[in-house]
Write a protein that holds these residues in place. Structure first.
Motif, short mmCIF file in Angstrom:
data_model
loop_
_atom_site.label_atom_id
_atom_site.label_comp_id
_atom_site.label_asym_id
_atom_site.label_seq_id
_atom_site.Cartn_x
_atom_site.Cartn_y
_atom_site.Cartn_z
N GLU A 61 30.57 41.90 13.99
CA GLU A 61 31.83 42.14 13.28
C GLU A 61 32.59 40.84 13.04
O GLU A 61 33.15 40.62 11.96
N VAL A 62 32.63 39.99 14.05
CA VAL A 62 33.31 38.70 13.92
C VAL A 62 32.62 37.85 12.86
O VAL A 62 33.28 37.26 11.99
N LEU A 63 31.29 37.81 12.89
CA LEU A 63 30.56 37.04 11.88
C LEU A 63 30.80 37.59 10.48
O LEU A 63 30.97 36.82 9.53
N THR A 111 41.35 31.52 12.19
CA THR A 111 41.74 31.40 13.59
C THR A 111 41.38 32.69 14.31
O THR A 111 41.17 33.73 13.67
N PRO A 112 41.35 32.66 15.63
CA PRO A 112 41.08 33.91 16.36
C PRO A 112 42.04 35.03 16.00
O PRO A 112 41.62 36.19 15.87
N SER A 113 43.32 34.73 15.80
CA SER A 113 44.27 35.80 15.45
C SER A 113 43.99 36.37 14.06
O SER A 113 44.15 37.57 13.83
N GLU A 114 43.51 35.53 13.13
CA GLU A 114 43.15 36.03 11.80
C GLU A 114 41.90 36.90 11.88
O GLU A 114 41.81 37.93 11.19
N VAL A 115 40.94 36.49 12.69
CA VAL A 115 39.74 37.31 12.89
C VAL A 115 40.14 38.63 13.51
O VAL A 115 39.69 39.70 13.07
N ILE A 168 39.20 42.39 11.89
CA ILE A 168 38.22 43.33 12.42
C ILE A 168 38.85 44.54 13.08
O ILE A 168 38.31 45.62 13.00
N SER A 169 39.94 44.35 13.76
CA SER A 169 40.62 45.47 14.39
C SER A 169 41.76 44.93 15.23
O SER A 169 41.53 44.15 16.15
N GLY A 170 42.94 45.36 14.92
CA GLY A 170 44.08 44.96 15.70
C GLY A 170 44.05 45.50 17.12
O GLY A 170 44.84 45.10 17.96
N TYR A 226 43.46 39.59 21.72
CA TYR A 226 43.24 38.24 21.24
C TYR A 226 42.22 37.53 22.13
O TYR A 226 41.32 36.85 21.63
N ASN A 227 42.35 37.69 23.44
CA ASN A 227 41.43 37.02 24.37
C ASN A 227 39.99 37.47 24.16
O ASN A 227 39.06 36.68 24.32
N THR A 228 39.79 38.73 23.81
CA THR A 228 38.45 39.25 23.53
C THR A 228 37.87 38.56 22.31
O THR A 228 36.72 38.10 22.33
N VAL A 229 38.67 38.46 21.26
CA VAL A 229 38.20 37.81 20.03
C VAL A 229 37.91 36.34 20.31
O VAL A 229 36.88 35.80 19.88
#
Length: 117
Positions: free
Chosen positions: A14-16, A27-31, A35-37, A41-44
């Motif tokens: 999903e991240v890819l 950025t991680p927050s944009e990803v 993908i899913s709010g 954030y730490n997981t992403v």
């Protein structure tokens, strides 16, 4: 997978997909937003770090600090996975045979055209 939880491989995919769906580093927050709010954030961030460790993403050295780009497009990555699977097996012919047997008629014809040059 129980309780609706996604496995690491699914989250990485999903991240890819999110990274490949744009033409700029994320950025991680944009990803996270793409993908899913619901994901922390730490997981992403952890998933991005794992992908970076595997060489599947790169950190944007020229742009925003902490932004990521896919290292390869989806087809390059898929081909790499297929090559790695072949290298792991001692009977490459058996692996290729099983792969070809599983192809549909359209894919089989496409493979024939590609092999013919």
């Amino acid at each position: 997978m129980t309780g609706g939880r996604r496995g690491t491989g699914q989250l990485e995919a999903e991240v890819l997909r999110a990274l490949r769906a744009t033409d700029r580093p994320l950025t991680p927050s944009e990803v996270q937003a793409r993908i899913s709010g619901e994901l922390a954030y730490n997981t992403v961030h952890t998933i991005l770090k794992r992908l970076w460790d595997k060489g599947l993403v790169i950190r944007d050295a020229e742009g925003r600090r902490g932004a990521y780009l896919p290292a390869k497009d989806a087809t390059e990555h898929a081909a790499q996975v297929m090559h790695e699977a072949l290298r792991r097996e001692s009977d490459r012919a058996a692996v290729l045979r099983r792969f070809v047997i599983g192809l549909g008629p359209d894919d089989e014809e496409m493979l024939r055209r590609l092999l013919a040059g």
